[in-house]
Design a protein around this motif. Sequence first.
Motif, PDB file in Angstrom:
ATOM      1  N   ALA A 144     -36.325  22.591 -11.141  1.00  0.00           N
ATOM      2  CA  ALA A 144     -35.071  23.198 -10.695  1.00  0.00           C
ATOM      3  C   ALA A 144     -33.906  22.334 -11.162  1.00  0.00           C
ATOM      4  CB  ALA A 144     -35.045  23.325  -9.177  1.00  0.00           C
ATOM      5  N   THR A 145     -32.735  22.934 -11.249  1.00  0.00           N
ATOM      6  CA  THR A 145     -31.507  22.198 -11.556  1.00  0.00           C
ATOM      7  C   THR A 145     -30.774  21.979 -10.241  1.00  0.00           C
ATOM      8  OG1 THR A 145     -31.317  23.181 -13.758  1.00  0.00           O
ATOM      9  CG2 THR A 145     -29.325  22.238 -12.810  1.00  0.00           C
ATOM     10  N   VAL A 146     -30.834  20.763  -9.716  1.00  0.00           N
ATOM     11  CA  VAL A 146     -30.293  20.476  -8.389  1.00  0.00           C
ATOM     12  C   VAL A 146     -28.922  19.837  -8.504  1.00  0.00           C
ATOM     13  CG1 VAL A 146     -30.634  19.218  -6.236  1.00  0.00           C
ATOM     14  CG2 VAL A 146     -32.610  20.205  -7.429  1.00  0.00           C
ATOM     15  N   VAL A 147     -27.976  20.366  -7.755  1.00  0.00           N
ATOM     16  CA  VAL A 147     -26.657  19.767  -7.628  1.00  0.00           C
ATOM     17  C   VAL A 147     -26.326  19.652  -6.143  1.00  0.00           C
ATOM     18  CG1 VAL A 147     -25.882  20.713  -9.833  1.00  0.00           C
ATOM     19  CG2 VAL A 147     -25.422  21.983  -7.732  1.00  0.00           C
ATOM     20  N   GLY A 148     -25.338  18.832  -5.825  1.00  0.00           N
ATOM     21  CA  GLY A 148     -24.898  18.675  -4.448  1.00  0.00           C
ATOM     22  C   GLY A 148     -23.486  19.212  -4.280  1.00  0.00           C
ATOM     23  N   ALA A 149     -23.245  19.956  -3.213  1.00  0.00           N
ATOM     24  CA  ALA A 149     -21.908  20.508  -2.948  1.00  0.00           C
ATOM     25  C   ALA A 149     -21.853  21.041  -1.522  1.00  0.00           C
ATOM     26  CB  ALA A 149     -21.571  21.627  -3.933  1.00  0.00           C
ATOM     27  N   PHE A 150     -20.652  21.275  -1.025  1.00  0.00           N
ATOM     28  CA  PHE A 150     -20.406  21.874   0.296  1.00  0.00           C
ATOM     29  C   PHE A 150     -20.858  20.987   1.448  1.00  0.00           C
ATOM     30  CE2 PHE A 150     -21.156  25.450  -2.684  1.00  0.00           C
ATOM     31  CZ  PHE A 150     -19.884  26.026  -2.657  1.00  0.00           C
ATOM     32  N   LEU A 165     -10.215  28.181   3.095  1.00  0.00           N
ATOM     33  CA  LEU A 165     -10.045  26.928   3.814  1.00  0.00           C
ATOM     34  C   LEU A 165      -9.180  25.981   2.988  1.00  0.00           C
ATOM     35  CD1 LEU A 165     -13.639  26.304   5.194  1.00  0.00           C
ATOM     36  CD2 LEU A 165     -11.816  27.746   6.101  1.00  0.00           C
ATOM     37  N   ASP A 166      -8.327  25.219   3.668  1.00  0.00           N
ATOM     38  CA  ASP A 166      -7.387  24.331   2.986  1.00  0.00           C
ATOM     39  C   ASP A 166      -8.042  22.975   2.737  1.00  0.00           C
ATOM     40  OD1 ASP A 166      -5.089  23.276   1.886  1.00  0.00           O
ATOM     41  OD2 ASP A 166      -4.223  22.727   3.834  1.00  0.00           O
ATOM     42  N   GLU A 167      -8.997  22.973   1.836  1.00  0.00           N
ATOM     43  CA  GLU A 167      -9.697  21.748   1.485  1.00  0.00           C
ATOM     44  C   GLU A 167     -10.352  21.914   0.118  1.00  0.00           C
ATOM     45  OE1 GLU A 167     -13.505  21.362   3.970  1.00  0.00           O
ATOM     46  OE2 GLU A 167     -12.233  22.666   5.181  1.00  0.00           O
ATOM     47  N   ASP A 168     -10.984  20.867  -0.348  1.00  0.00           N
ATOM     48  CA  ASP A 168     -11.675  20.905  -1.640  1.00  0.00           C
ATOM     49  C   ASP A 168     -13.170  20.730  -1.442  1.00  0.00           C
ATOM     50  OD1 ASP A 168      -9.645  21.230  -3.717  1.00  0.00           O
ATOM     51  OD2 ASP A 168      -8.884  19.282  -3.065  1.00  0.00           O
ATOM     52  N   VAL A 169     -13.929  21.300  -2.370  1.00  0.00           N
ATOM     53  CA  VAL A 169     -15.377  21.131  -2.414  1.00  0.00           C
ATOM     54  C   VAL A 169     -15.703  20.215  -3.589  1.00  0.00           C
ATOM     55  CG1 VAL A 169     -17.589  22.262  -2.826  1.00  0.00           C
ATOM     56  CG2 VAL A 169     -15.887  23.353  -1.353  1.00  0.00           C
ATOM     57  N   ILE A 170     -16.321  19.093  -3.308  1.00  0.00           N
ATOM     58  CA  ILE A 170     -16.707  18.146  -4.357  1.00  0.00           C
ATOM     59  C   ILE A 170     -18.150  18.435  -4.764  1.00  0.00           C
ATOM     60  CG2 ILE A 170     -17.016  15.717  -4.948  1.00  0.00           C
ATOM     61  CD1 ILE A 170     -14.868  15.058  -2.888  1.00  0.00           C
ATOM     62  N   VAL A 171     -18.372  18.519  -6.074  1.00  0.00           N
ATOM     63  CA  VAL A 171     -19.666  18.897  -6.635  1.00  0.00           C
ATOM     64  C   VAL A 171     -20.219  17.736  -7.461  1.00  0.00           C
ATOM     65  CG1 VAL A 171     -20.891  20.555  -8.099  1.00  0.00           C
ATOM     66  CG2 VAL A 171     -18.904  21.301  -6.751  1.00  0.00           C
ATOM     67  N   VAL A 172     -21.470  17.376  -7.235  1.00  0.00           N
ATOM     68  CA  VAL A 172     -22.094  16.311  -8.015  1.00  0.00           C
ATOM     69  C   VAL A 172     -23.403  16.819  -8.604  1.00  0.00           C
ATOM     70  CG1 VAL A 172     -21.049  14.427  -6.692  1.00  0.00           C
ATOM     71  CG2 VAL A 172     -23.240  15.370  -5.950  1.00  0.00           C
ATOM     72  N   GLY A 173     -23.747  16.293  -9.765  1.00  0.00           N
ATOM     73  CA  GLY A 173     -24.997  16.709 -10.403  1.00  0.00           C
ATOM     74  C   GLY A 173     -25.115  16.122 -11.794  1.00  0.00           C
ATOM     75  N   ASP A 174     -26.318  16.192 -12.333  1.00  0.00           N
ATOM     76  CA  ASP A 174     -26.576  15.665 -13.670  1.00  0.00           C
ATOM     77  C   ASP A 174     -26.555  16.749 -14.737  1.00  0.00           C
ATOM     78  OD1 ASP A 174     -26.853  13.138 -12.561  1.00  0.00           O
ATOM     79  OD2 ASP A 174     -29.023  13.368 -12.266  1.00  0.00           O
ATOM     80  N   SER A 175     -26.375  18.007 -14.330  1.00  0.00           N
ATOM     81  CA  SER A 175     -26.315  19.129 -15.259  1.00  0.00           C
ATOM     82  C   SER A 175     -24.929  19.767 -15.201  1.00  0.00           C
ATOM     83  CB  SER A 175     -27.372  20.188 -14.896  1.00  0.00           C
ATOM     84  OG  SER A 175     -27.079  21.431 -15.504  1.00  0.00           O
ATOM     85  N   GLY A 197     -17.354  15.881  -9.154  1.00  0.00           N
ATOM     86  CA  GLY A 197     -17.311  14.528  -8.619  1.00  0.00           C
ATOM     87  C   GLY A 197     -18.231  13.538  -9.298  1.00  0.00           C
ATOM     88  N   GLY A 198     -18.941  13.971 -10.350  1.00  0.00           N
ATOM     89  CA  GLY A 198     -19.791  13.017 -11.058  1.00  0.00           C
ATOM     90  C   GLY A 198     -21.271  13.320 -10.939  1.00  0.00           C
ATOM     91  N   LYS A 199     -22.086  12.297 -11.095  1.00  0.00           N
ATOM     92  CA  LYS A 199     -23.534  12.442 -11.176  1.00  0.00           C
ATOM     93  C   LYS A 199     -24.178  12.686  -9.804  1.00  0.00           C
ATOM     94  CE  LYS A 199     -23.806  11.751 -15.638  1.00  0.00           C
ATOM     95  NZ  LYS A 199     -24.233  12.841 -16.554  1.00  0.00           N
ATOM     96  N   LEU A 200     -25.422  13.142  -9.847  1.00  0.00           N
ATOM     97  CA  LEU A 200     -26.123  13.507  -8.625  1.00  0.00           C
ATOM     98  C   LEU A 200     -26.266  12.329  -7.673  1.00  0.00           C
ATOM     99  CD1 LEU A 200     -27.547  15.911  -7.234  1.00  0.00           C
ATOM    100  CD2 LEU A 200     -29.690  15.063  -8.218  1.00  0.00           C
ATOM    101  N   ARG A 201     -26.389  11.113  -8.201  1.00  0.00           N
ATOM    102  CA  ARG A 201     -26.568   9.956  -7.330  1.00  0.00           C
ATOM    103  C   ARG A 201     -25.392   9.758  -6.377  1.00  0.00           C
ATOM    104  NH1 ARG A 201     -26.043   4.880 -11.608  1.00  0.00           N
ATOM    105  NH2 ARG A 201     -23.849   5.194 -12.165  1.00  0.00           N
TER     106      ARG A 201
END
Length: 233
Positions: A144-150, A165-175, A197-201
Amino acid sequence: MTETTASTTRYTVAVIGGTGPQGKGLGYRFARHGHDIVLGSRAAEKAEAVAAEVSERLVGVDGAGTARGAANADAIAAADVVLLAVPYDGHDELVASLADGLAGKTVISCVNPLAFDKRGAHGRVIDDGEGSAAESAARIAPEATVVGAFHNVAAPGLWGEEEFLDEDVIVVGDSAEGKQVAIDLAASVTGRPGVDGGKLRLARVLEPFTAVLISINRKYKTHSGIRVTGLDH
């Protein structure tokens, strides 16, 4: 499945943990802004009941997508994007049981490994500080292609009446491709694309940071979020 128009991509999203507050709220936001959702649960009947609740709120919303419920494996089979919105307890075992179905799909993890004691909320230490729930999912379901968000979006706001919503969602992942899916879906929540936001780590930072927001919420009796300044959306 995915449909692309001249202006946007319409996704079919399986929300695993879709009967919980976070999963239900994110599913509602996705469907409210044109995506189709399949809420997943260990019990299909429970998922169907919550999907009916979401569908009721979508009545009269111009351009809304559809919402239905299914058992977890069936929800995944019907979608090309999977959102993991489950408690951390039992997370690894659940992902392992669904790994075959997750192969080839974009998987978005918003799982927060948190704990609570007399001093309040805090992040759990995963793999001696060298891991996160998102990285665990990627290890357990390597196809699977795993990313982090929300991670940092509060459930009460997701189920609220505001259009965005008055905010931002930061997304991280290697793909880059996987991150773009989550960046696109973030617009259903905030009205603007998510922030790369950068890499999955770096999920190791985002996941426990939710404990900080919980502490702020308790202090100020609010539902706080994150805004990233200096960006031209």
